[in-house]
Design an enzyme around this catalytic site. Structure first.
Site, mmCIF file in Angstrom:
data_model
loop_
_atom_site.group_PDB
_atom_site.id
_atom_site.type_symbol
_atom_site.label_atom_id
_atom_site.label_comp_id
_atom_site.label_asym_id
_atom_site.label_seq_id
_atom_site.Cartn_x
_atom_site.Cartn_y
_atom_site.Cartn_z
ATOM 1 N N THR A 136 13.266 -53.419 -6.227
ATOM 2 C CA THR A 136 12.022 -54.198 -6.182
ATOM 3 C C THR A 136 10.787 -53.338 -6.436
ATOM 4 O OG1 THR A 136 11.764 -53.886 -3.779
ATOM 5 C CG2 THR A 136 13.043 -55.796 -4.537
ATOM 6 N N CYS A 162 8.441 -49.360 2.344
ATOM 7 C CA CYS A 162 8.082 -50.016 3.607
ATOM 8 C C CYS A 162 8.167 -49.059 4.785
ATOM 9 C CB CYS A 162 9.036 -51.182 3.886
ATOM 10 S SG CYS A 162 9.174 -52.405 2.593
ATOM 11 N N CYS A 199 9.507 -52.885 9.091
ATOM 12 C CA CYS A 199 9.127 -54.017 8.237
ATOM 13 C C CYS A 199 10.037 -55.227 8.469
ATOM 14 C CB CYS A 199 9.192 -53.609 6.776
ATOM 15 S SG CYS A 199 8.611 -54.897 5.646
ATOM 16 N N ARG A 237 5.470 -48.909 -4.949
ATOM 17 C CA ARG A 237 4.167 -49.367 -4.462
ATOM 18 C C ARG A 237 4.316 -49.827 -3.012
ATOM 19 N NH1 ARG A 237 6.511 -53.348 -7.453
ATOM 20 N NH2 ARG A 237 6.577 -55.455 -6.563
ATOM 21 N N CYS A 275 4.433 -51.950 0.382
ATOM 22 C CA CYS A 275 4.783 -53.322 0.740
ATOM 23 C C CYS A 275 3.543 -54.062 1.246
ATOM 24 C CB CYS A 275 5.860 -53.301 1.826
ATOM 25 S SG CYS A 275 6.230 -54.919 2.539
ATOM 26 N N CYS A 283 4.270 -55.095 5.398
ATOM 27 C CA CYS A 283 4.141 -54.132 6.509
ATOM 28 C C CYS A 283 3.019 -53.118 6.292
ATOM 29 C CB CYS A 283 5.460 -53.401 6.745
ATOM 30 S SG CYS A 283 5.952 -52.278 5.413
#
Length: 356
Positions: A31, A35, A39, A64, A66, A69
């Site tokens: 994805t 995190c 999370c 990148r 999240c 969280c």
């Protein structure tokens, strides 16, 4: 991280262990998101997960933060504030006895977490940071012509042997030598050809203090004498020639991309800030670059990008302190005291070698 350590971290992720927040981060490679351990998002497949010690490491891997969280949010800022406050306490009283356990209790974090976070943010461990602060106090006392023994005691070293053991690489000379501007210190020099032109090495009995490119032996020698005006500068004695040839061989292999890691003795001197910057630069991986602002943020001084650039510009030891790996935030190369063409070749060689 080791497999056993990875499994421990994965267990914390499965249990949404909030006590581990800030200690590490996990990224979901499918994805492109990273995190906190706590999370509440749906748990990914183990095979798609990687672990990172800092948000910066995760972002360098192309991930990148999240949005659920917010791993770079409030708690991360709180931890940064805690670390900076501890750093200020160390600076205010560098002569006090430092206990990591006491600092941890005061901050509310575990000793392990505090140690790793402090090093990630400040670029050195609390002990190393305190030593740098003590060296700065020692320098101040010596400049004020305090007796050497008194200066050592005021700085919190306790004895002369502790200075030589802990601060040798930062002070660069004995306290008496420092107070006299290096008088009595002997620096031996020799030069040789490299793929990037003429290079001169200057070394004390502790290690290399001068490593620079130049157009002529005389120009390099003049620069060496200017930087160490009170020291005795002499040609490399025959007894040290074998060691010098070994150093030059390692440097030439490094410049050709055949020896990424340089492990040569180093004897540098500078301010506490310069030493923190230089120590961080030595940790920038071969083949990678950082911007001046990234270096400033990594050492806990986000507004000090210009001071970082100045620390790079005053580096007297090329390659061993790889200031060529710092570029502008726009991606432009920025400055390099030994010429832009050399910087470009160094970076291109490292990138090509790291892809082999």
């Amino acid at each position: 991280m080791s497999n056993a350590k990875d499994e421990e971290l994965w267990s914390a992720v499965q249990g949404r262990d909030a006590s581990r927040d800030g200690e590490f981060f996990y990224g979901v490679m499918t994805t492109g998101v990273y995190c906190r351990p706590s999370c509440n998002s749906r748990r990914p497949l183990r095979k798609n997960v990687r672990f990172f010690e800092t948000p910066e490491a995760a972002e360098r891997a192309g991930l990148r933060p999240c949005k659920r969280c917010r791993p770079t949010g409030a708690s991360a800022n709180v931890l940064t504030q805690v670390v900076h406050e501890l750093a200020r306490q160390i600076e205010a009283a560098p002569d006090s006895k430092l206990s990591l356990e006491q600092l941890a209790r005061r901050s509310g974090y575990s000793p392990f977490h505090l140690q790793r976070s402090f090093k990630a943010i400040m670029g050195s461990s609390p002990k190393e940071y305190q030593t740098a602060a003590r060296v700065r106090m020692l320098k101040k006392e010596l400049r004020n012509e305090a007796p050497v023994a008194d200066a050592i005691y005021q700085a919190g070293f306790g004895s002369g042997s502790r200075v030589y053991e802990k601060a040798d690489g930062q002070l660069g000379m004995t306290p008496s030598e420092y107070r006299s501007g290096g008088k009595g210190l002997t620096i031996s020099y020799a030069s040789g050809q490299t793929p990037l032109g003429l290079m001169m090495i200057g070394a004390t009995d502790r290690g290399i203090c001068f490593l620079q490119f130049g157009d002529s032996d005389q120009a390099l020698l003049d620069d060496l004498r200017l930087q160490f005006s009170a020291a005795t500068v002499q040609p490399m004695p025959d007894s040290s020639r074998t060691e010098f040839e070994s150093w030059m061989g390692a440097l030439n292999r490094h410049l050709r991309g055949l020896e990424p890691r340089l492990d040569l003795p180093l004897d540098v001197r500078g301010t506490a800030f310069q030493l923190i910057v230089w120590r961080y630069l030595q940790k920038v991986p071969y083949g990678e670059v950082r911007s001046y602002s990234e270096v400033a943020a990594a050492i806990g001084k986000p507004s000090a990008a210009r001071a970082v650039a100045k620390a790079c510009a005053t580096n007297s030891v090329a390659l061993l302190i790889p200031c060529h790996r710092v570029v502008r935030g726009t991606g432009e190369l920025g400055g390099y005291r030994w010429g832009m063409q050399r910087k470009r070749v160094l970076l291109d060689t490292e990138r090509a070698a790291s892809k082999r």
